[in-house]
Design a protein around this motif. Sequence first.
Motif, short mmCIF file in Angstrom:
data_model
loop_
_atom_site.label_atom_id
_atom_site.label_comp_id
_atom_site.label_asym_id
_atom_site.label_seq_id
_atom_site.Cartn_x
_atom_site.Cartn_y
_atom_site.Cartn_z
N GLU A 48 0.85 -1.18 0.00
CA GLU A 48 0.00 0.00 0.00
C GLU A 48 0.89 1.24 0.00
O GLU A 48 1.89 1.30 0.71
N TYR A 49 0.50 2.24 -0.81
CA TYR A 49 1.30 3.44 -0.98
C TYR A 49 0.45 4.68 -0.66
O TYR A 49 -0.73 4.75 -1.04
N HIS A 50 1.05 5.66 0.04
CA HIS A 50 0.37 6.93 0.27
C HIS A 50 1.38 8.06 0.24
O HIS A 50 2.59 7.87 0.43
N CYS A 51 0.89 9.28 -0.05
CA CYS A 51 1.73 10.47 -0.09
C CYS A 51 1.43 11.35 1.11
O CYS A 51 0.35 11.28 1.70
N LEU A 52 2.39 12.21 1.47
CA LEU A 52 2.24 13.16 2.57
C LEU A 52 2.66 14.53 2.07
O LEU A 52 3.82 14.71 1.66
N TYR A 53 1.71 15.49 2.04
CA TYR A 53 1.98 16.85 1.59
C TYR A 53 2.18 17.75 2.81
O TYR A 53 1.34 17.78 3.71
N LYS A 54 3.30 18.47 2.83
CA LYS A 54 3.62 19.36 3.95
C LYS A 54 3.47 20.81 3.54
O LYS A 54 4.07 21.25 2.56
N PHE A 55 2.64 21.56 4.30
CA PHE A 55 2.47 23.00 4.12
C PHE A 55 2.88 23.70 5.41
O PHE A 55 3.05 23.06 6.45
N ASN A 56 3.04 25.03 5.34
CA ASN A 56 3.30 25.78 6.57
C ASN A 56 2.19 25.58 7.59
O ASN A 56 2.42 25.61 8.80
N GLU A 57 0.98 25.38 7.08
CA GLU A 57 -0.19 25.29 7.96
C GLU A 57 -0.43 23.88 8.48
O GLU A 57 -1.34 23.67 9.30
N GLY A 58 0.32 22.89 8.00
CA GLY A 58 0.11 21.52 8.46
C GLY A 58 0.40 20.52 7.35
O GLY A 58 0.96 20.87 6.30
N VAL A 59 0.02 19.28 7.56
CA VAL A 59 0.28 18.21 6.59
C VAL A 59 -1.03 17.54 6.19
O VAL A 59 -1.99 17.54 6.94
N ILE A 60 -1.01 16.98 4.99
CA ILE A 60 -2.17 16.24 4.47
C ILE A 60 -1.69 14.85 4.08
O ILE A 60 -0.72 14.70 3.33
N LYS A 61 -2.38 13.84 4.56
CA LYS A 61 -2.05 12.46 4.24
C LYS A 61 -3.11 11.90 3.30
O LYS A 61 -4.31 12.02 3.55
N SER A 62 -2.66 11.29 2.22
CA SER A 62 -3.59 10.71 1.26
C SER A 62 -4.09 9.35 1.74
O SER A 62 -3.61 8.80 2.74
N ARG A 63 -5.01 8.81 0.98
CA ARG A 63 -5.46 7.45 1.23
C ARG A 63 -4.32 6.48 0.88
O ARG A 63 -3.43 6.79 0.11
N ALA A 64 -4.36 5.32 1.48
CA ALA A 64 -3.38 4.28 1.16
C ALA A 64 -3.95 3.43 0.01
O ALA A 64 -5.00 2.80 0.16
N ALA A 65 -3.25 3.45 -1.12
CA ALA A 65 -3.73 2.76 -2.32
C ALA A 65 -2.94 1.47 -2.51
O ALA A 65 -1.71 1.49 -2.49
N PRO A 66 -3.62 0.35 -2.69
CA PRO A 66 -2.90 -0.92 -2.91
C PRO A 66 -2.37 -1.03 -4.33
O PRO A 66 -3.07 -0.71 -5.29
N LEU A 67 -1.13 -1.48 -4.44
CA LEU A 67 -0.52 -1.82 -5.72
C LEU A 67 -0.31 -3.32 -5.73
O LEU A 67 0.34 -3.87 -4.84
N THR A 68 -0.88 -3.99 -6.73
CA THR A 68 -0.74 -5.43 -6.87
C THR A 68 0.09 -5.73 -8.11
O THR A 68 -0.25 -5.31 -9.21
N VAL A 69 1.21 -6.39 -7.90
CA VAL A 69 2.07 -6.81 -9.01
C VAL A 69 1.75 -8.27 -9.31
O VAL A 69 1.87 -9.13 -8.44
N ARG A 70 1.37 -8.55 -10.55
CA ARG A 70 0.92 -9.89 -10.93
C ARG A 70 1.99 -10.55 -11.81
O ARG A 70 2.50 -9.95 -12.75
#
Length: 372
Positions: free
Chosen positions: A197-219
């Motif tokens: 599962e992968y997610h991003c974290l955006y940092k601003f002066n006013e705080g941080v935003i965390k994205s949803r955790a998205a599953p990556l499936t390698v077949r």
Amino acid sequence: ATLKFDQVLVTNPPEVVCSVDYLNSTTPHSLKSDPARIIVYRITQQPLAVAGVVGGSAALSCATNGEPSFTWNSVTMTTNTSRDSVNDITTSNLYFTQLKVSDAGEYKCTADYGVLGVVTSQPAYLTVYYLTEEPSDLKVEAGTKGEVSCSSNGTPLEVTWYQNNNLITNSSRYVVSVEGSKSTLTMPSTSLSDTAEYHCLYKFNEGVIKSRAAPLTVRGFSLLPVAMVTGVQGSSLNLSCVVHAESQPQTLTWTWSDGGEVKGDGVVIEVGYSKPYSTSHLRLSNLEYDIHHGAEVSCRTQLTDPSLVLLSPPTRISVKRISVPPSNTVTVVTEPITLICTADPVGIIQWYNDTTLLVGETSGKLIIAKPQ
């Protein structure tokens, strides 16, 4: 006597005195009133533009030189209004907690002085930073490129990516790029170990935003059949393959190099599934040189959602046999006896007299010089 001001200077309100002169009296004289100061109610502190991140907090403030009733956007904030007087200045604060995207916009502070009228501040804009794009679920074939992205409505100070909550650093396997408000995590050549599962974290002066955790499936194949397998004519051989996928494959079969399915007498295929692995075992019995030697067989699977066909590299079958067996020989006891044996492919040849190994005889020709 009435004195009317059409316009009062807010920064320097005047003091006025009423003066009455008695000029026609026997004793001319004048009377003056006490000075009267004109108080002009106004916004002494305009609200300033502020920003916050979704889920965070923010505050707007305005102040006056009186004690009015405050409203923000025509909504009286009774619980969030401060009326502590400091130098005849009253301040009103509009607090936001758990900011939502819908909270963004212009806000005005209005001070109501009853019969004296109202004064309204200049508008102040509240910006709420949020992610306009979050990483999506992704399914890719092993060895191909995988990408997930995030975007926001503002330019962040920093963007970081995480795999199963572990920080990802730039490398040949994981490339993080940031262009303005968009960030992309690229895996140039995915492997089964990238399933996470992968997610991003955006940092601003006013705080941080965390994205949803998205599953990556390698077949792909987590276990491939060996490149070459060898068996002896009349015996059997076994091959196995294991497929890694998010769900059970639609089919899991074995095929010859011409695309035909491996089936028939002497063919046994066993298939098992234990998420996320599917296993197939192939057993070829009673190997025949003319049929199986040099043949190539592959493991083939049909995946769904989305549809994908995986075909393993071919396994080449080699069958060993005795191509020219020694013939029965009848000879006079005094004559040497010569026996010929040829193997295909060439291997180590051993000769036996009934069940007794003839030590040292390892060529394809056996000569018995003095038969007994």
